[in-house]
Design an enzyme around this catalytic site. Structure first.
Site, PDB file in Angstrom:
ATOM      1  N   ASN A 173      -4.364  -5.379   3.482  1.00 38.52           N
ATOM      2  CA  ASN A 173      -3.516  -4.375   2.836  1.00 38.52           C
ATOM      3  C   ASN A 173      -2.149  -4.922   2.427  1.00 38.52           C
ATOM      4  O   ASN A 173      -1.231  -4.158   2.164  1.00 38.52           O
ATOM      5  CB  ASN A 173      -3.382  -3.129   3.720  1.00 38.52           C
ATOM      6  CG  ASN A 173      -2.815  -3.438   5.094  1.00 38.52           C
ATOM      7  OD1 ASN A 173      -2.262  -4.512   5.297  1.00 38.52           O
ATOM      8  ND2 ASN A 173      -2.941  -2.515   6.021  1.00 38.52           N
TER       9      ASN A 173
ATOM     10  N   ARG B 148       8.139  -2.845  10.407  1.00 41.05           N
ATOM     11  CA  ARG B 148       7.987  -2.066  11.637  1.00 41.05           C
ATOM     12  C   ARG B 148       9.281  -1.326  11.919  1.00 41.05           C
ATOM     13  O   ARG B 148      10.377  -1.876  11.749  1.00 41.05           O
ATOM     14  CB  ARG B 148       7.647  -2.965  12.838  1.00 41.05           C
ATOM     15  CG  ARG B 148       6.186  -3.419  12.871  1.00 41.05           C
ATOM     16  CD  ARG B 148       5.190  -2.265  13.042  1.00 41.05           C
ATOM     17  NE  ARG B 148       3.810  -2.694  12.994  1.00 41.05           N
ATOM     18  CZ  ARG B 148       3.000  -2.618  11.920  1.00 41.05           C
ATOM     19  NH1 ARG B 148       3.466  -2.119  10.778  1.00 41.05           N
ATOM     20  NH2 ARG B 148       1.754  -3.006  11.990  1.00 41.05           N
TER      21      ARG B 148
ATOM     22  N   GLN C 153       4.945   6.368  16.564  1.00 42.38           N
ATOM     23  CA  GLN C 153       4.113   6.976  15.517  1.00 42.38           C
ATOM     24  C   GLN C 153       2.982   7.766  16.155  1.00 42.38           C
ATOM     25  O   GLN C 153       2.292   7.204  16.995  1.00 42.38           O
ATOM     26  CB  GLN C 153       3.564   5.882  14.595  1.00 42.38           C
ATOM     27  CG  GLN C 153       4.662   5.266  13.764  1.00 42.38           C
ATOM     28  CD  GLN C 153       4.181   4.336  12.682  1.00 42.38           C
ATOM     29  OE1 GLN C 153       4.970   3.784  11.943  1.00 42.38           O
ATOM     30  NE2 GLN C 153       2.894   4.114  12.556  1.00 42.38           N
TER      31      GLN C 153
ATOM     32  N   HIS D 232       3.462   6.549   7.671  1.00 43.49           N
ATOM     33  CA  HIS D 232       2.975   5.160   7.583  1.00 43.49           C
ATOM     34  C   HIS D 232       1.709   5.111   6.706  1.00 43.49           C
ATOM     35  O   HIS D 232       0.587   5.154   7.208  1.00 43.49           O
ATOM     36  CB  HIS D 232       2.674   4.647   8.987  1.00 43.49           C
ATOM     37  CG  HIS D 232       2.489   3.172   9.070  1.00 43.49           C
ATOM     38  ND1 HIS D 232       2.527   2.485  10.252  1.00 43.49           N
ATOM     39  CD2 HIS D 232       2.263   2.240   8.113  1.00 43.49           C
ATOM     40  CE1 HIS D 232       2.317   1.197  10.032  1.00 43.49           C
ATOM     41  NE2 HIS D 232       2.146   1.026   8.734  1.00 43.49           N
TER      42      HIS D 232
HETATM   43  P1  NDP Z   1       2.924 -12.878   7.358  1.00 44.10           P
HETATM   44  O1  NDP Z   1       2.538 -13.415   8.691  1.00 44.10           O
HETATM   45  O2  NDP Z   1       2.199 -13.337   6.140  1.00 44.10           O
HETATM   46  O3  NDP Z   1       4.469 -13.183   7.098  1.00 44.10           O
HETATM   47  C1  NDP Z   1       5.430 -13.027   8.057  1.00 44.10           C
HETATM   48  C2  NDP Z   1       6.580 -13.960   7.719  1.00 44.10           C
HETATM   49  O4  NDP Z   1       7.635 -13.711   8.634  1.00 44.10           O
HETATM   50  C3  NDP Z   1       6.230 -15.431   7.835  1.00 44.10           C
HETATM   51  O5  NDP Z   1       6.282 -15.996   6.539  1.00 44.10           O
HETATM   52  C4  NDP Z   1       7.294 -16.010   8.771  1.00 44.10           C
HETATM   53  O6  NDP Z   1       7.791 -17.206   8.204  1.00 44.10           O
HETATM   54  C5  NDP Z   1       8.357 -14.935   8.777  1.00 44.10           C
HETATM   55  N1  NDP Z   1       9.099 -14.836  10.035  1.00 44.10           N
HETATM   56  C6  NDP Z   1       8.602 -14.749  11.285  1.00 44.10           C
HETATM   57  N2  NDP Z   1       9.599 -14.660  12.165  1.00 44.10           N
HETATM   58  C7  NDP Z   1      10.752 -14.686  11.449  1.00 44.10           C
HETATM   59  C8  NDP Z   1      12.125 -14.618  11.799  1.00 44.10           C
HETATM   60  N3  NDP Z   1      12.498 -14.532  13.069  1.00 44.10           N
HETATM   61  N4  NDP Z   1      13.038 -14.627  10.791  1.00 44.10           N
HETATM   62  C9  NDP Z   1      12.650 -14.731   9.497  1.00 44.10           C
HETATM   63  N5  NDP Z   1      11.360 -14.800   9.110  1.00 44.10           N
HETATM   64  C10 NDP Z   1      10.436 -14.786  10.087  1.00 44.10           C
HETATM   65  O7  NDP Z   1       2.899 -11.298   7.509  1.00 44.10           O
HETATM   66  P2  NDP Z   1       2.647 -10.211   6.371  1.00 44.10           P
HETATM   67  O8  NDP Z   1       3.537 -10.503   5.210  1.00 44.10           O
HETATM   68  O9  NDP Z   1       1.207 -10.030   6.140  1.00 44.10           O
HETATM   69  O10 NDP Z   1       3.150  -8.896   7.135  1.00 44.10           O
HETATM   70  C11 NDP Z   1       4.492  -8.790   7.587  1.00 44.10           C
HETATM   71  C12 NDP Z   1       4.599  -7.566   8.485  1.00 44.10           C
HETATM   72  O11 NDP Z   1       4.411  -6.396   7.711  1.00 44.10           O
HETATM   73  C13 NDP Z   1       3.524  -7.476   9.580  1.00 44.10           C
HETATM   74  O12 NDP Z   1       3.895  -8.179  10.744  1.00 44.10           O
HETATM   75  C14 NDP Z   1       3.435  -6.015   9.839  1.00 44.10           C
HETATM   76  O13 NDP Z   1       4.308  -5.648  10.893  1.00 44.10           O
HETATM   77  C15 NDP Z   1       3.920  -5.369   8.553  1.00 44.10           C
HETATM   78  N6  NDP Z   1       2.830  -4.666   7.854  1.00 44.10           N
HETATM   79  C16 NDP Z   1       3.021  -3.356   7.533  1.00 44.10           C
HETATM   80  C17 NDP Z   1       2.031  -2.630   6.919  1.00 44.10           C
HETATM   81  C18 NDP Z   1       2.230  -1.210   6.528  1.00 44.10           C
HETATM   82  O14 NDP Z   1       1.237  -0.496   6.301  1.00 44.10           O
HETATM   83  N7  NDP Z   1       3.458  -0.732   6.395  1.00 44.10           N
HETATM   84  C19 NDP Z   1       0.724  -3.237   6.618  1.00 44.10           C
HETATM   85  C20 NDP Z   1       0.671  -4.654   6.886  1.00 44.10           C
HETATM   86  C21 NDP Z   1       1.676  -5.317   7.531  1.00 44.10           C
HETATM   87  P3  NDP Z   1       8.521 -18.297   9.102  1.00 44.10           P
HETATM   88  O15 NDP Z   1       7.579 -18.610  10.231  1.00 44.10           O
HETATM   89  O16 NDP Z   1       8.775 -19.420   8.172  1.00 44.10           O
HETATM   90  O17 NDP Z   1       9.797 -17.708   9.588  1.00 44.10           O
END
Ligand code: NDP
Length: 394
Positions: free
Chosen positions: A147, A285, A314, A333
């Site tokens: 998604n 989140r 939620q 959500h």
């Molecule tokens: P990904 O795992 O593809 O991307 C997460 C990114 O966060 C990575 O590129 C990572 O890069 C970065 N990251 C992790 N920790 C840090 C930090 N401390 N500071 C800065 N960047 C950081 O996840 P998605 O894009 O698929 O999803 C992201 C979030 O969206 C999910 O965790 C989920 O909570 C939320 N989500 C919400 C949905 C909804 O329905 N609203 C549905 C799907 C997801 P790097 O390691 O280089 O820092």
């Protein structure tokens, strides 16, 4: 025989739909990074049907019962007397969606003696205490990428909705008004504005790509830099620290997972570094932001708007201040549970179940915890520990 316990959101108030607004879904072959869509051996549902609510059952009943397994589906998930907590005691598998999370706390995990697999039908497994799951050797898996584009589209809608003052203007129409000045007094163009993505993973990068044609100036921050070619293609400006990026941005969107390092990161201090009148979007989140600090920032004018679809807990209680704060564009959500997304994550859930039931490997990209530790996507996305510990505010 395995017992599969599935927590889904309630059916629509008017009952489970018999007909739908559209007859089909577009066919998508691959996700943008080349990952294939879910590959279950078969599906027993029509893509485009409502699968994420109790009567939709994620299209799993026929498949599971034909193999002699037991499927229990409930939306009653919170509190010690909930059906979820009662049925959990002898469940082998739990399936839950982030939209209506069946919080798997350490206490609940300790009671669930048979539990071996927790599937997130969607993305984001912070409703599971990942440390406790690791300690009890429970595999946690989610349907990675299912998604992500759905959420990215929702973000683009919210960026435009806030900046162009869509919802309040729509409200004037509903009230029978023609109040052009009242609408226009907070209405701007996004063209030329600076947009900052806090993380540019699957969702963050998809948002950046979609905003490029609006001629916004694009920034991002995360620990690892994107490939040079991607930065050039989108003309991206990378910042090592979120603190360096925020003062430059008119619109900021959160795409970072929730874990101890990121929990509550948008507090009074960080919000005070943003431009006056900036907009903040959060579809990642709810607990990435300090609930009351967001309200204060809107009331003071530091933020000109806040929109998102993620809350804590939620479902959000009726008196949650984000329902009534000024200049909000909140939804429940829903960004990741469009009918389009449901077809993908229901198929992915079935794929994971097929693998697990026949003892074959679950795709590495679906794994969050396996073999007692963070694994696959979990090892890349989450830090050690778990921000929510699966806690529901009962
Ligand atoms: P990904 O795992 O593809 O991307 C997460 C990114 O966060 C990575 O590129 C990572 O890069 C970065 N990251 C992790 N920790 C840090 C930090 N401390 N500071 C800065 N960047 C950081 O996840 P998605 O894009 O698929 O999803 C992201 C979030 O969206 C999910 O965790 C989920 O909570 C939320 N989500 C919400 C949905 C909804 O329905 N609203 C549905 C799907 C997801 P790097 O390691 O280089 O820092």
């Amino acid at each position: 025989m395995a017992k599969i316990l599935c927590v889904l959101y309630p059916d629509p108030v008017d009952g489970f739909p018999q007909t739908y607004a559209r007859d089909d879904l577009p066919r998508i072959e691959r996700y943008p990074d080349g990952q294939t869509l879910p590959t279950p051996k078969a599906i027993d549902f029509r893509p485009g049907d409502l699968l994420g609510s109790v009567s939709g059952e994620l299209g799993l009943r026929k498949f599971l019962e034909s193999k002699g397994h037991k499927l229990v589906v409930t939306s009653d998930k919170d509190g010690p007397n909930s059906e979820f907590e009662r049925e959990l005691v002898d469940a082998d598998v739990v399936i839950s969606q982030p939209f209506w999370p069946g919080y798997l706390t350490a206490e609940r995990i300790a009671k669930a003696k048979n539990l071996k697999l927790a599937i997130t039908a969607g993305i984001g497994s912070d409703h599971v205490d990942l440390e406790a799951a690791s300690a009890h050797d429970i595999t946690v898996a989610e349907v990675t990428f299912s998604n992500s584009i759905s959420v990215a589209e929702h973000v683009v809608m919210m960026v435009l909705g806030l900046v162009r003052n869509y919802i309040p203007s729509h409200d004037w129409v509903k009230q029978g008004g023609w109040n052009i000045a009242d609408c226009a007094v907070r209405e701007y163009d996004v063209e030329g504005m600076h947009f900052g993505a806090v993380a540019a993973g699957r969702i963050g990068l998809a948002v950046l790509r979609r905003l490029k044609p609006f001629d916004m100036k694009l920034h991002y921050t995360q620990r690892h830099r994107l490939p040079d070619a991607t930065e050039k293609e989108l003309n991206l400006i990378w910042h090592t620290r979120v603190e360096d990026m925020l003062p430059l941005c008119d619109v900021v969107s959160l795409h970072v997972p929730l874990y101890p390092e990121t929990e509550g990161m948008f507090d009074d201090k960080l919000l005070s570094t943003m431009k006056r009148g900036a907009y903040l979007i959060n579809t990642a989140r709810g607990r990435l932001a300090d609930r009351d600090a967001i309200v204060r920032a809107l009331e003071s004018g530091r933020l000109a708007g806040y929109a998102g679809d993620v809350w804590f807990p939620q479902p959000a209680p009726a008196d949650h201040p984000w329902r009534t704060m000024p200049h909000e564009g909140m939804t429940p959500h829903i960004s990741g549970t469009s009918l389009s997304a449901q077809a993908r994550y229901a198929a992915g859930t079935r794929e994971i179940l097929e693998n697990w039931l026949e003892g074959s490997a679950i795709r590495d990209e679906y794994l969050i915890v396996d073999g007692g530790k963070l694994a696959g996507t979990g090892a890349k996305s989450y830090g050690v520990g778990d921000a929510t510990h699966g806690i529901a505010a009962h």
